[in-house]
Motif scaffolding. Sequence first.
Motif, PDB file in Angstrom:
ATOM      1  N   GLU A 134      20.557   8.164  28.570  1.00  0.00           N
ATOM      2  CA  GLU A 134      22.089   8.496  28.607  1.00  0.00           C
ATOM      3  C   GLU A 134      22.485   9.696  27.646  1.00  0.00           C
ATOM      4  O   GLU A 134      22.460  10.709  28.079  1.00  0.00           O
ATOM      5  CB  GLU A 134      22.983   7.204  28.285  1.00  0.00           C
ATOM      6  N   PHE A 135      22.735   9.246  26.386  1.00  0.00           N
ATOM      7  CA  PHE A 135      22.861  10.353  25.342  1.00  0.00           C
ATOM      8  C   PHE A 135      22.173  10.359  24.377  1.00  0.00           C
ATOM      9  O   PHE A 135      21.970  11.878  23.616  1.00  0.00           O
ATOM     10  CB  PHE A 135      24.261   9.554  24.537  1.00  0.00           C
ATOM     11  N   TYR A 136      21.011   9.707  24.094  1.00  0.00           N
ATOM     12  CA  TYR A 136      20.162  10.115  22.728  1.00  0.00           C
ATOM     13  C   TYR A 136      19.035  11.145  23.222  1.00  0.00           C
ATOM     14  O   TYR A 136      18.627  11.083  24.576  1.00  0.00           O
ATOM     15  CB  TYR A 136      19.426   8.641  22.409  1.00  0.00           C
ATOM     16  N   GLY A 137      18.781  11.764  21.996  1.00  0.00           N
ATOM     17  CA  GLY A 137      17.597  12.914  22.252  1.00  0.00           C
ATOM     18  C   GLY A 137      17.602  13.565  20.997  1.00  0.00           C
ATOM     19  O   GLY A 137      18.238  13.329  20.122  1.00  0.00           O
ATOM     20  N   GLU A 138      16.824  14.487  21.290  1.00  0.00           N
ATOM     21  CA  GLU A 138      16.643  15.455  19.795  1.00  0.00           C
ATOM     22  C   GLU A 138      17.989  16.080  19.852  1.00  0.00           C
ATOM     23  O   GLU A 138      18.438  16.094  18.540  1.00  0.00           O
ATOM     24  CB  GLU A 138      15.729  16.399  20.118  1.00  0.00           C
ATOM     25  N   TYR A 139      18.734  16.294  20.808  1.00  0.00           N
ATOM     26  CA  TYR A 139      20.149  17.105  20.510  1.00  0.00           C
ATOM     27  C   TYR A 139      21.134  15.959  21.157  1.00  0.00           C
ATOM     28  O   TYR A 139      20.909  15.744  22.444  1.00  0.00           O
ATOM     29  CB  TYR A 139      20.150  18.331  21.210  1.00  0.00           C
ATOM     30  N   VAL A 140      22.238  15.702  20.415  1.00  0.00           N
ATOM     31  CA  VAL A 140      23.151  14.931  20.786  1.00  0.00           C
ATOM     32  C   VAL A 140      24.563  15.373  20.550  1.00  0.00           C
ATOM     33  O   VAL A 140      24.793  16.179  19.773  1.00  0.00           O
ATOM     34  CB  VAL A 140      22.967  13.465  19.993  1.00  0.00           C
ATOM     35  N   ILE A 141      25.866  14.857  21.256  1.00  0.00           N
ATOM     36  CA  ILE A 141      25.931  14.016  22.295  1.00  0.00           C
ATOM     37  C   ILE A 141      26.337  15.080  23.331  1.00  0.00           C
ATOM     38  O   ILE A 141      27.201  16.021  23.334  1.00  0.00           O
ATOM     39  CB  ILE A 141      27.035  13.307  21.947  1.00  0.00           C
ATOM     40  N   PRO A 142      25.303  14.801  24.505  1.00  0.00           N
ATOM     41  CA  PRO A 142      25.492  15.892  25.548  1.00  0.00           C
ATOM     42  C   PRO A 142      26.980  15.309  26.244  1.00  0.00           C
ATOM     43  O   PRO A 142      27.561  14.525  26.122  1.00  0.00           O
ATOM     44  CB  PRO A 142      24.557  15.618  26.581  1.00  0.00           C
ATOM     45  N   VAL A 164      25.004   5.035  13.466  1.00  0.00           N
ATOM     46  CA  VAL A 164      25.046   6.091  14.353  1.00  0.00           C
ATOM     47  C   VAL A 164      25.736   7.328  13.819  1.00  0.00           C
ATOM     48  O   VAL A 164      25.387   8.330  14.053  1.00  0.00           O
ATOM     49  CB  VAL A 164      26.157   5.770  15.450  1.00  0.00           C
ATOM     50  N   CYS A 165      26.720   7.110  12.840  1.00  0.00           N
ATOM     51  CA  CYS A 165      27.151   8.080  11.915  1.00  0.00           C
ATOM     52  C   CYS A 165      26.074   8.926  11.335  1.00  0.00           C
ATOM     53  O   CYS A 165      26.011  10.309  11.315  1.00  0.00           O
ATOM     54  CB  CYS A 165      28.303   7.534  10.974  1.00  0.00           C
ATOM     55  N   ARG A 166      25.319   8.308  10.676  1.00  0.00           N
ATOM     56  CA  ARG A 166      23.921   9.037  10.132  1.00  0.00           C
ATOM     57  C   ARG A 166      23.176   9.656  10.986  1.00  0.00           C
ATOM     58  O   ARG A 166      22.893  10.954  10.518  1.00  0.00           O
ATOM     59  CB  ARG A 166      23.232   7.929   9.180  1.00  0.00           C
ATOM     60  N   ASP A 167      22.797   9.382  11.851  1.00  0.00           N
ATOM     61  CA  ASP A 167      21.928   9.798  13.019  1.00  0.00           C
ATOM     62  C   ASP A 167      22.708  10.882  13.514  1.00  0.00           C
ATOM     63  O   ASP A 167      22.126  12.076  13.776  1.00  0.00           O
ATOM     64  CB  ASP A 167      21.756   8.939  14.019  1.00  0.00           C
ATOM     65  N   LEU A 168      24.031  10.714  13.935  1.00  0.00           N
ATOM     66  CA  LEU A 168      24.771  11.881  14.722  1.00  0.00           C
ATOM     67  C   LEU A 168      25.157  13.127  13.740  1.00  0.00           C
ATOM     68  O   LEU A 168      24.933  14.076  13.946  1.00  0.00           O
ATOM     69  CB  LEU A 168      26.132  11.193  15.338  1.00  0.00           C
ATOM     70  N   ALA A 169      25.435  12.848  12.478  1.00  0.00           N
ATOM     71  CA  ALA A 169      25.699  13.758  11.383  1.00  0.00           C
ATOM     72  C   ALA A 169      24.417  14.628  11.188  1.00  0.00           C
ATOM     73  O   ALA A 169      24.443  15.832  11.310  1.00  0.00           O
ATOM     74  CB  ALA A 169      26.002  13.274  10.073  1.00  0.00           C
ATOM     75  N   GLU A 170      22.974  14.032  11.241  1.00  0.00           N
ATOM     76  CA  GLU A 170      21.993  14.547  10.919  1.00  0.00           C
ATOM     77  C   GLU A 170      21.532  15.391  11.966  1.00  0.00           C
ATOM     78  O   GLU A 170      21.066  16.715  11.905  1.00  0.00           O
ATOM     79  CB  GLU A 170      20.919  13.634  10.790  1.00  0.00           C
ATOM     80  N   LYS A 171      21.702  14.806  13.311  1.00  0.00           N
ATOM     81  CA  LYS A 171      21.403  15.599  14.418  1.00  0.00           C
ATOM     82  C   LYS A 171      22.303  16.813  14.597  1.00  0.00           C
ATOM     83  O   LYS A 171      21.739  18.048  15.381  1.00  0.00           O
ATOM     84  CB  LYS A 171      21.259  14.813  15.668  1.00  0.00           C
ATOM     85  N   SER A 172      23.605  16.527  14.373  1.00  0.00           N
ATOM     86  CA  SER A 172      24.602  17.870  14.691  1.00  0.00           C
ATOM     87  C   SER A 172      24.293  18.701  13.765  1.00  0.00           C
ATOM     88  O   SER A 172      24.439  19.946  13.941  1.00  0.00           O
ATOM     89  CB  SER A 172      25.832  17.094  14.418  1.00  0.00           C
ATOM     90  N   ALA A 173      23.842  18.846  12.370  1.00  0.00           N
ATOM     91  CA  ALA A 173      23.687  19.728  11.322  1.00  0.00           C
ATOM     92  C   ALA A 173      22.474  20.435  11.787  1.00  0.00           C
ATOM     93  O   ALA A 173      22.177  21.673  12.012  1.00  0.00           O
ATOM     94  CB  ALA A 173      23.572  19.067   9.972  1.00  0.00           C
ATOM     95  N   SER A 174      21.197  19.706  12.268  1.00  0.00           N
ATOM     96  CA  SER A 174      20.211  20.255  12.904  1.00  0.00           C
ATOM     97  C   SER A 174      20.315  21.102  14.022  1.00  0.00           C
ATOM     98  O   SER A 174      19.991  22.347  14.091  1.00  0.00           O
ATOM     99  CB  SER A 174      19.111  19.259  13.078  1.00  0.00           C
ATOM    100  N   LEU A 175      20.985  20.788  14.991  1.00  0.00           N
ATOM    101  CA  LEU A 175      21.593  21.599  16.257  1.00  0.00           C
ATOM    102  C   LEU A 175      22.250  22.664  15.532  1.00  0.00           C
ATOM    103  O   LEU A 175      21.802  24.062  15.976  1.00  0.00           O
ATOM    104  CB  LEU A 175      22.340  20.730  17.004  1.00  0.00           C
TER     105      LEU A 175
END
Length: 185
Positions: free
Chosen positions: A103-111, A150-161
Amino acid sequence: TGLMQLADVGLTGLYCMDCEALADIARILDRSEREEILERGRRADHGMQTLWDEEAGMFLNRDLTTGELSHRMGPTNFYAGFCPSVTPQQAERLCAHYFNPQEFYGEYVIPTIVRNDPAYSDQMYWRGRIWAPTNFLAYLAFRRMGAYDVCRDLAEKSASLILKEWRKYGHIHENYSGDDGWGCP
């Protein structure tokens, strides 16, 4: 009528958040409208619970003409978290959707649409691309629900993106590919 009759999870969640903020402002300003604003927020919050689908474990948009729920999901489905009636059990199921790689998870989120939706492969605007503002609002909704993992993961992945393209080209984009994380085609 040419109108789309839809009970929308994202807009309802944002409305609940707006009512809470406006009620706080009304309290600070000692305005009589505070109770009316709070009542509007309570009605929207109650309406959000009518959008819960137990089988899907998700708040889903409802077509008000047919009464049917739409199983097409995107980050705005997480905005239900702005409503105070979301239970810990519902929040847990929303988190499971976030962490689901189909669904949503992957190296790049949130589609903007789940990865297993046929429209995802288009990677055009709201068909799989990733937007910083929708990520930010989903982050705030998850934080409101206490879903700090989720917040921690989303923040890290968003910054990386965002930093991926910034570091290589020195610019950022309106949206990014859900597959490779690039804003440039």
